[in-house]
Write an enzyme that holds these catalytic residues in place. Structure first.
Site, PDB file in Angstrom:
ATOM      1  N   SER A 102     -10.995  -5.174   0.498  1.00 37.08           N
ATOM      2  CA  SER A 102     -11.750  -4.054   1.058  1.00 37.08           C
ATOM      3  C   SER A 102     -12.431  -3.291  -0.074  1.00 37.08           C
ATOM      4  CB  SER A 102     -10.767  -3.140   1.803  1.00 37.08           C
ATOM      5  OG  SER A 102     -11.435  -2.050   2.363  1.00 37.08           O
ATOM      6  N   CYS A 126      -2.528   5.245   6.672  1.00 37.39           N
ATOM      7  CA  CYS A 126      -2.955   4.541   7.880  1.00 37.39           C
ATOM      8  C   CYS A 126      -2.009   4.828   9.041  1.00 37.39           C
ATOM      9  CB  CYS A 126      -2.990   3.037   7.641  1.00 37.39           C
ATOM     10  SG  CYS A 126      -4.062   2.578   6.299  1.00 37.39           S
ATOM     11  N   HIS A 181     -13.630  -0.198  -0.335  1.00 40.46           N
ATOM     12  CA  HIS A 181     -13.372   1.217  -0.626  1.00 40.46           C
ATOM     13  C   HIS A 181     -12.060   1.462  -1.370  1.00 40.46           C
ATOM     14  CE1 HIS A 181     -10.587   2.497   2.778  1.00 40.46           C
ATOM     15  NE2 HIS A 181     -10.973   1.332   3.223  1.00 40.46           N
ATOM     16  N   THR A 217     -26.315  -8.743  11.027  1.00 39.33           N
ATOM     17  CA  THR A 217     -27.123  -8.538   9.819  1.00 39.33           C
ATOM     18  C   THR A 217     -26.279  -7.875   8.740  1.00 39.33           C
ATOM     19  OG1 THR A 217     -29.070  -8.250  11.200  1.00 39.33           O
ATOM     20  CG2 THR A 217     -29.230  -7.451   8.935  1.00 39.33           C
ATOM     21  N   ASN A 260       0.803  -1.225   0.000  1.00 38.89           N
ATOM     22  CA  ASN A 260       0.000   0.000   0.000  1.00 38.89           C
ATOM     23  C   ASN A 260       0.834   1.273   0.000  1.00 38.89           C
ATOM     24  OD1 ASN A 260       0.424  -1.297   2.627  1.00 38.89           O
ATOM     25  ND2 ASN A 260      -0.468   0.550   3.489  1.00 38.89           N
TER      26      ASN A 260
HETATM   27  N1  PLP Z   1      -4.361  -3.877   4.082  1.00 33.23           N
HETATM   28  C1  PLP Z   1      -3.903  -2.927   3.241  1.00 33.23           C
HETATM   29  C2  PLP Z   1      -2.781  -3.242   2.314  1.00 33.23           C
HETATM   30  C3  PLP Z   1      -4.478  -1.648   3.250  1.00 33.23           C
HETATM   31  O1  PLP Z   1      -4.023  -0.715   2.412  1.00 33.23           O
HETATM   32  C4  PLP Z   1      -5.541  -1.390   4.153  1.00 33.23           C
HETATM   33  C5  PLP Z   1      -6.128  -0.035   4.249  1.00 33.23           C
HETATM   34  O2  PLP Z   1      -5.455   0.952   4.076  1.00 33.23           O
HETATM   35  C6  PLP Z   1      -5.994  -2.418   4.985  1.00 33.23           C
HETATM   36  C7  PLP Z   1      -5.369  -3.653   4.916  1.00 33.23           C
HETATM   37  C8  PLP Z   1      -7.145  -2.228   5.934  1.00 33.23           C
HETATM   38  O3  PLP Z   1      -8.358  -2.152   5.202  1.00 33.23           O
HETATM   39  P1  PLP Z   1      -9.740  -1.688   5.844  1.00 33.23           P
HETATM   40  O4  PLP Z   1      -9.695  -0.197   5.891  1.00 33.23           O
HETATM   41  O5  PLP Z   1     -10.799  -2.170   4.907  1.00 33.23           O
HETATM   42  O6  PLP Z   1      -9.863  -2.311   7.180  1.00 33.23           O
END
Ligand code: PLP
Length: 362
Positions: A191, A311, A193, A229, A146
Protein backbone atom coordinates in the site's frame (compact mmCIF):
# COMPACT_ATOMS: atom_id res chain seq x y z
CA UNK A 1 -3.90 24.85 18.51
CA UNK A 2 -0.89 23.61 16.55
CA UNK A 3 -0.91 20.26 14.75
CA UNK A 4 -0.44 17.27 17.06
CA UNK A 5 2.90 15.44 17.11
CA UNK A 6 2.33 12.65 14.62
CA UNK A 7 3.16 9.20 16.01
CA UNK A 8 0.79 7.00 14.02
CA UNK A 9 3.00 5.82 11.12
CA UNK A 10 1.39 2.36 11.00
CA UNK A 11 -1.97 3.98 10.21
CA UNK A 12 -0.53 6.21 7.50
CA UNK A 13 2.68 8.11 6.74
CA UNK A 14 3.29 11.72 5.66
CA UNK A 15 3.73 12.24 1.90
CA UNK A 16 7.39 12.69 1.01
CA UNK A 17 7.94 16.06 -0.77
CA UNK A 18 9.57 14.23 -3.72
CA UNK A 19 6.44 12.07 -4.01
CA UNK A 20 4.29 15.18 -4.10
CA UNK A 21 6.55 16.72 -6.75
CA UNK A 22 6.25 13.56 -8.90
CA UNK A 23 2.45 13.65 -8.68
CA UNK A 24 1.83 17.36 -9.15
CA UNK A 25 2.23 17.61 -12.97
CA UNK A 26 -0.25 14.75 -13.38
CA UNK A 27 -2.83 16.54 -11.28
CA UNK A 28 -2.32 19.97 -12.84
CA UNK A 29 -0.92 20.00 -16.39
CA UNK A 30 -0.86 16.54 -17.89
CA UNK A 31 -4.11 14.93 -18.89
CA UNK A 32 -3.30 11.77 -20.82
CA UNK A 33 -5.19 8.57 -20.17
CA UNK A 34 -2.48 5.87 -19.92
CA UNK A 35 -4.68 3.58 -22.01
CA UNK A 36 -4.98 6.01 -24.97
CA UNK A 37 -2.89 5.34 -28.07
CA UNK A 38 -1.91 8.96 -28.84
CA UNK A 39 1.16 10.88 -27.68
CA UNK A 40 -0.38 12.13 -24.42
CA UNK A 41 -1.60 8.64 -23.60
CA UNK A 42 1.78 7.12 -24.33
CA UNK A 43 3.44 9.69 -22.07
CA UNK A 44 1.06 8.72 -19.24
CA UNK A 45 1.64 5.01 -19.92
CA UNK A 46 5.41 5.53 -19.72
CA UNK A 47 4.97 7.15 -16.29
CA UNK A 48 2.87 4.20 -15.10
CA UNK A 49 5.42 1.67 -16.38
CA UNK A 50 8.33 3.50 -14.74
CA UNK A 51 6.41 3.42 -11.45
CA UNK A 52 5.76 -0.30 -11.91
CA UNK A 53 9.51 -0.85 -12.37
CA UNK A 54 10.26 1.05 -9.14
CA UNK A 55 7.79 -1.16 -7.23
CA UNK A 56 9.22 -4.33 -8.76
CA UNK A 57 12.74 -3.34 -7.68
CA UNK A 58 11.80 -4.07 -4.06
CA UNK A 59 9.95 -7.32 -4.89
CA UNK A 60 11.30 -10.83 -5.47
CA UNK A 61 12.44 -11.63 -9.02
CA UNK A 62 10.19 -13.44 -11.49
CA UNK A 63 6.80 -11.82 -11.12
CA UNK A 64 4.62 -8.90 -12.17
CA UNK A 65 3.07 -5.93 -10.40
CA UNK A 66 -0.66 -5.19 -10.76
CA UNK A 67 -1.86 -1.79 -9.52
CA UNK A 68 -4.90 -1.80 -7.22
CA UNK A 69 -6.75 0.73 -5.05
CA UNK A 70 -4.77 -0.33 -1.97
CA UNK A 71 -3.59 -3.36 -0.08
CA UNK A 72 -7.11 -4.49 0.84
CA UNK A 73 -7.97 -4.90 -2.84
CA UNK A 74 -4.61 -6.56 -3.55
CA UNK A 75 -5.23 -9.08 -0.76
CA UNK A 76 -8.77 -9.73 -1.97
CA UNK A 77 -7.48 -10.29 -5.51
CA UNK A 78 -4.93 -12.86 -4.34
CA UNK A 79 -7.37 -14.68 -2.08
CA UNK A 80 -10.15 -14.69 -4.70
CA UNK A 81 -7.69 -16.06 -7.27
CA UNK A 82 -7.12 -19.08 -5.03
CA UNK A 83 -10.77 -19.96 -4.44
CA UNK A 84 -10.71 -22.37 -7.40
CA UNK A 85 -7.78 -24.33 -5.98
CA UNK A 86 -8.29 -27.52 -4.01
CA UNK A 87 -7.66 -27.43 -0.28
CA UNK A 88 -8.26 -25.07 2.61
CA UNK A 89 -7.01 -21.65 3.67
CA UNK A 90 -4.60 -20.88 6.52
CA UNK A 91 -3.64 -17.51 8.00
CA UNK A 92 -1.71 -16.29 10.97
CA UNK A 93 -3.95 -15.32 13.87
CA UNK A 94 -2.53 -11.78 13.76
CA UNK A 95 -3.26 -10.97 10.10
CA UNK A 96 -5.03 -7.74 9.18
CA UNK A 97 -8.82 -8.03 8.83
CA UNK A 98 -8.37 -7.69 5.05
CA UNK A 99 -6.82 -11.19 5.05
CA UNK A 100 -9.10 -12.88 7.59
CA UNK A 101 -12.28 -11.40 6.13
CA UNK A 102 -11.26 -11.96 2.48
CA UNK A 103 -10.52 -15.61 3.26
CA UNK A 104 -13.82 -16.01 5.11
CA UNK A 105 -15.79 -14.06 2.50
CA UNK A 106 -14.36 -15.42 -0.78
CA UNK A 107 -13.61 -18.85 0.65
CA UNK A 108 -17.04 -19.66 2.01
CA UNK A 109 -16.68 -23.31 0.96
CA UNK A 110 -13.24 -23.63 2.57
CA UNK A 111 -12.13 -24.05 6.16
CA UNK A 112 -9.90 -21.27 7.52
CA UNK A 113 -7.13 -22.59 9.79
CA UNK A 114 -5.49 -20.13 12.17
CA UNK A 115 -1.74 -20.22 12.79
CA UNK A 116 -1.12 -19.04 16.33
CA UNK A 117 1.65 -16.82 17.59
CA UNK A 118 3.75 -17.27 20.73
CA UNK A 119 3.53 -14.76 23.58
CA UNK A 120 6.18 -12.69 21.77
CA UNK A 121 3.89 -12.18 18.75
CA UNK A 122 5.96 -14.35 16.38
CA UNK A 123 4.33 -17.33 14.61
CA UNK A 124 4.67 -20.56 16.58
CA UNK A 125 6.43 -22.81 14.04
CA UNK A 126 5.84 -26.00 16.03
CA UNK A 127 2.11 -25.33 16.23
CA UNK A 128 2.07 -24.31 12.55
CA UNK A 129 3.31 -27.79 11.57
CA UNK A 130 0.15 -29.21 13.13
CA UNK A 131 -2.27 -26.41 12.27
CA UNK A 132 -1.46 -25.73 8.62
CA UNK A 133 -3.67 -28.21 6.71
CA UNK A 134 -1.95 -30.93 4.67
CA UNK A 135 -4.29 -30.10 1.80
CA UNK A 136 -3.76 -26.38 1.35
CA UNK A 137 -4.98 -23.87 -1.24
CA UNK A 138 -3.42 -20.71 0.22
CA UNK A 139 -1.63 -19.61 3.38
CA UNK A 140 -1.17 -15.95 4.33
CA UNK A 141 1.31 -14.56 6.83
CA UNK A 142 2.34 -10.92 7.00
CA UNK A 143 5.92 -9.65 6.88
CA UNK A 144 5.61 -7.13 9.74
CA UNK A 145 2.60 -6.92 12.03
CA UNK A 146 0.80 -3.56 11.93
CA UNK A 147 -0.11 -3.48 15.62
CA UNK A 148 3.00 -4.80 17.38
CA UNK A 149 5.70 -4.62 14.70
CA UNK A 150 6.88 -8.22 14.97
CA UNK A 151 8.66 -9.67 11.92
CA UNK A 152 7.26 -13.06 10.91
CA UNK A 153 9.23 -16.12 9.66
CA UNK A 154 7.75 -15.77 6.20
CA UNK A 155 10.36 -17.78 4.26
CA UNK A 156 9.92 -20.90 6.43
CA UNK A 157 6.13 -20.60 6.37
CA UNK A 158 6.09 -20.21 2.57
CA UNK A 159 8.16 -23.42 2.30
CA UNK A 160 5.73 -25.18 4.62
CA UNK A 161 2.78 -24.00 2.50
CA UNK A 162 4.40 -25.23 -0.72
CA UNK A 163 5.08 -28.66 0.80
CA UNK A 164 1.32 -28.89 1.44
CA UNK A 165 0.40 -27.99 -2.13
CA UNK A 166 -0.57 -24.40 -1.36
CA UNK A 167 0.39 -20.95 -2.55
CA UNK A 168 1.63 -18.27 -0.15
CA UNK A 169 0.45 -14.66 0.25
CA UNK A 170 2.59 -12.16 2.13
CA UNK A 171 0.92 -8.93 3.29
CA UNK A 172 4.02 -6.73 3.19
CA UNK A 173 2.19 -3.45 3.85
CA UNK A 174 4.21 -2.58 6.95
CA UNK A 175 7.52 -4.11 5.89
CA UNK A 176 7.90 -3.20 2.20
CA UNK A 177 11.15 -1.26 1.66
CA UNK A 178 12.20 -1.92 5.27
CA UNK A 179 12.46 -5.68 5.61
CA UNK A 180 13.51 -7.88 2.67
CA UNK A 181 10.66 -9.91 1.20
CA UNK A 182 11.69 -13.60 0.95
CA UNK A 183 11.87 -14.73 -2.65
CA UNK A 184 9.81 -17.91 -2.20
CA UNK A 185 6.43 -16.16 -1.74
CA UNK A 186 3.76 -16.25 -4.47
CA UNK A 187 1.81 -13.03 -3.81
CA UNK A 188 2.82 -9.76 -2.12
CA UNK A 189 0.33 -7.03 -1.18
CA UNK A 190 1.49 -3.46 -0.57
CA UNK A 191 0.00 0.00 0.00
CA UNK A 192 1.46 3.38 -1.04
CA UNK A 193 0.33 5.42 1.94
CA UNK A 194 2.38 3.34 4.37
CA UNK A 195 5.61 4.27 2.55
CA UNK A 196 5.16 8.06 2.25
CA UNK A 197 3.04 7.75 -0.90
CA UNK A 198 -0.57 8.76 -1.61
CA UNK A 199 -3.69 7.07 -0.25
CA UNK A 200 -5.92 5.16 -2.66
CA UNK A 201 -3.31 3.09 -4.47
CA UNK A 202 -1.59 -0.21 -3.75
CA UNK A 203 -0.35 -3.19 -5.68
CA UNK A 204 -0.31 -6.95 -5.87
CA UNK A 205 2.89 -8.68 -6.97
CA UNK A 206 2.24 -12.14 -8.36
CA UNK A 207 4.73 -14.82 -9.30
CA UNK A 208 4.97 -15.62 -13.02
CA UNK A 209 2.84 -18.60 -14.00
CA UNK A 210 0.06 -17.95 -11.46
CA UNK A 211 -3.25 -16.95 -13.00
CA UNK A 212 -5.21 -14.17 -11.32
CA UNK A 213 -9.00 -14.24 -11.34
CA UNK A 214 -10.39 -10.73 -11.93
CA UNK A 215 -12.51 -9.08 -9.25
CA UNK A 216 -13.28 -6.10 -11.49
CA UNK A 217 -14.31 -6.50 -15.14
CA UNK A 218 -14.44 -3.74 -17.75
CA UNK A 219 -11.88 -2.22 -20.08
CA UNK A 220 -9.35 -4.98 -19.52
CA UNK A 221 -6.61 -2.80 -18.03
CA UNK A 222 -3.76 -4.31 -16.04
CA UNK A 223 -3.52 -7.25 -18.47
CA UNK A 224 -7.21 -8.01 -18.09
CA UNK A 225 -6.84 -8.63 -14.37
CA UNK A 226 -8.01 -5.33 -12.94
CA UNK A 227 -10.15 -3.11 -15.16
CA UNK A 228 -10.40 0.65 -14.64
CA UNK A 229 -8.40 3.67 -15.79
CA UNK A 230 -5.20 3.97 -13.80
CA UNK A 231 -4.35 7.30 -12.21
CA UNK A 232 -0.92 8.40 -13.50
CA UNK A 233 -0.66 10.77 -10.50
CA UNK A 234 -1.19 7.99 -7.96
CA UNK A 235 1.07 5.57 -9.87
CA UNK A 236 3.82 8.21 -10.17
CA UNK A 237 3.52 8.95 -6.44
CA UNK A 238 3.67 5.30 -5.42
CA UNK A 239 6.58 4.64 -7.77
CA UNK A 240 8.53 7.58 -6.38
CA UNK A 241 7.77 6.45 -2.81
CA UNK A 242 9.24 3.00 -3.60
CA UNK A 243 12.27 4.53 -5.34
CA UNK A 244 13.03 6.71 -2.30
CA UNK A 245 12.42 3.80 0.11
CA UNK A 246 15.03 1.76 -1.77
CA UNK A 247 17.55 4.59 -1.98
CA UNK A 248 17.13 5.64 1.65
CA UNK A 249 16.73 2.18 3.19
CA UNK A 250 19.88 2.34 5.32
CA UNK A 251 19.43 5.99 6.28
CA UNK A 252 15.78 5.44 7.24
CA UNK A 253 16.65 2.30 9.23
CA UNK A 254 19.40 4.10 11.17
CA UNK A 255 17.09 7.04 11.90
CA UNK A 256 14.27 4.76 13.07
CA UNK A 257 16.66 2.76 15.28
CA UNK A 258 17.87 5.99 16.92
CA UNK A 259 14.27 7.11 17.51
CA UNK A 260 13.40 3.70 19.00
CA UNK A 261 16.26 4.08 21.47
CA UNK A 262 14.94 7.50 22.52
CA UNK A 263 11.45 5.98 22.91
CA UNK A 264 12.82 3.06 24.94
CA UNK A 265 14.32 5.47 27.47
CA UNK A 266 11.36 7.89 27.46
CA UNK A 267 8.88 5.06 28.12
CA UNK A 268 11.12 3.07 30.48
CA UNK A 269 8.24 2.43 32.95
CA UNK A 270 6.09 0.77 30.28
CA UNK A 271 6.15 -2.89 29.14
CA UNK A 272 6.59 -3.67 25.47
CA UNK A 273 4.20 -5.97 23.59
CA UNK A 274 5.87 -8.39 21.19
CA UNK A 275 9.41 -9.58 20.68
CA UNK A 276 12.10 -7.00 21.41
CA UNK A 277 14.47 -8.60 18.87
CA UNK A 278 12.34 -9.76 15.96
CA UNK A 279 10.60 -6.46 15.29
CA UNK A 280 10.50 -3.39 13.08
CA UNK A 281 11.91 -0.62 15.28
CA UNK A 282 9.42 2.05 14.11
CA UNK A 283 6.55 0.38 15.97
CA UNK A 284 6.36 0.65 19.76
CA UNK A 285 3.35 -1.04 21.34
CA UNK A 286 3.45 -0.66 25.12
CA UNK A 287 1.28 -0.96 28.21
CA UNK A 288 1.43 0.19 31.79
CA UNK A 289 -0.44 -0.58 35.02
CA UNK A 290 -3.40 1.66 35.74
CA UNK A 291 -3.70 3.20 32.27
CA UNK A 292 -6.96 3.20 30.32
CA UNK A 293 -5.80 3.60 26.72
CA UNK A 294 -9.14 4.96 25.47
CA UNK A 295 -9.11 7.61 28.19
CA UNK A 296 -5.45 8.41 27.51
CA UNK A 297 -6.21 8.88 23.82
CA UNK A 298 -8.98 11.34 24.54
CA UNK A 299 -6.88 13.25 27.12
CA UNK A 300 -3.63 13.63 25.18
CA UNK A 301 -4.93 15.71 22.28
CA UNK A 302 -1.57 17.08 21.15
CA UNK A 303 -0.13 13.69 20.18
CA UNK A 304 -1.62 11.59 17.36
CA UNK A 305 -1.17 7.97 18.43
CA UNK A 306 -3.30 4.91 18.64
CA UNK A 307 -4.80 2.37 21.02
CA UNK A 308 -4.32 -1.02 19.37
CA UNK A 309 -4.82 -0.95 15.61
CA UNK A 310 -6.18 2.18 13.96
CA UNK A 311 -8.08 -0.02 11.51
CA UNK A 312 -9.89 -1.85 14.29
CA UNK A 313 -10.30 1.13 16.59
CA UNK A 314 -13.73 2.68 16.46
CA UNK A 315 -15.16 -0.78 15.81
CA UNK A 316 -15.36 -1.36 19.55
CA UNK A 317 -13.74 -4.76 18.98
CA UNK A 318 -10.81 -5.61 21.26
CA UNK A 319 -7.63 -6.07 19.25
CA UNK A 320 -7.41 -9.68 17.95
CA UNK A 321 -3.63 -9.23 17.75
CA UNK A 322 -3.12 -8.28 21.39
CA UNK A 323 -5.56 -11.04 22.39
CA UNK A 324 -3.52 -13.57 20.38
CA UNK A 325 -0.48 -12.75 22.54
CA UNK A 326 -2.49 -13.90 25.57
CA UNK A 327 -2.17 -10.53 27.32
CA UNK A 328 -3.84 -9.94 30.69
CA UNK A 329 -7.00 -7.81 30.73
CA UNK A 330 -4.95 -5.04 32.33
CA UNK A 331 -2.41 -5.10 29.51
CA UNK A 332 -5.14 -5.30 26.85
CA UNK A 333 -6.95 -2.20 28.03
CA UNK A 334 -3.83 -0.14 28.67
CA UNK A 335 -1.86 -0.80 25.47
CA UNK A 336 -0.99 2.04 23.15
CA UNK A 337 0.82 2.07 19.81
CA UNK A 338 3.38 4.69 18.81
CA UNK A 339 4.63 4.68 15.23
CA UNK A 340 7.38 6.88 13.85
CA UNK A 341 9.75 7.17 10.91
CA UNK A 342 11.42 9.35 8.30
CA UNK A 343 9.92 12.69 9.31
CA UNK A 344 9.89 12.19 13.10
CA UNK A 345 12.53 13.98 15.20
CA UNK A 346 14.00 12.81 18.50
CA UNK A 347 12.43 15.89 20.05
CA UNK A 348 8.99 14.74 18.81
CA UNK A 349 9.42 11.51 20.77
CA UNK A 350 10.64 13.29 23.92
CA UNK A 351 7.80 15.84 23.82
CA UNK A 352 5.18 13.18 23.11
CA UNK A 353 6.51 11.04 25.98
CA UNK A 354 6.26 14.01 28.33
CA UNK A 355 2.59 14.53 27.43
CA UNK A 356 1.69 10.83 27.51
CA UNK A 357 3.57 10.04 30.73
CA UNK A 358 2.09 13.08 32.51
CA UNK A 359 -1.45 12.02 31.53
CA UNK A 360 -0.78 8.36 32.37
CA UNK A 361 0.34 9.27 35.88
CA UNK A 362 -2.53 11.76 36.29
N1 PLP B 1 -2.54 -4.89 5.78
C1 PLP B 1 -1.91 -4.24 6.78
C2 PLP B 1 -0.87 -4.94 7.58
C3 PLP B 1 -2.25 -2.91 7.07
O1 PLP B 1 -1.62 -2.27 8.06
C4 PLP B 1 -3.25 -2.28 6.28
C5 PLP B 1 -3.69 -0.90 6.60
O2 PLP B 1 -3.71 -0.49 7.73
C6 PLP B 1 -3.85 -2.99 5.24
C7 PLP B 1 -3.46 -4.30 5.03
C8 PLP B 1 -4.88 -2.37 4.34
O3 PLP B 1 -4.26 -1.44 3.48
P1 PLP B 1 -5.07 -0.40 2.58
O4 PLP B 1 -5.46 0.72 3.49
O5 PLP B 1 -4.12 0.06 1.53
O6 PLP B 1 -6.24 -1.11 2.00
Amino acid sequence: MSEPIYLDYQATTPIDPQVYAAMEPWLRDKLGNPHSAHKLGREAAATVELARDHLAALMPAGGKVIFTSGASEAINLAVYSCTGRDGDFAASAIEHAAVHDAMAGHGRDKALHMLNVKADGVTDMVAAQADMPQHLALAAVMLVNNEIGTIQPVAQLADMAHRRGGLFLCDAVQGYGRVTIPDNVDFVAISAHKIHGPKGIGALWVRDGITLRPLIYGGGQEQGVRSGTLSPALCAGMGMAAKIAKERAQQDAAHVAALAEVARKAFADWHINGSTEQRYAGNVNIWRDGVDSAHLLSTVRNVAFSAGSACASGSGRPSHVLKALGLSKEALTSSIRLGFGRFTSENDIVQAANHINAAAKG
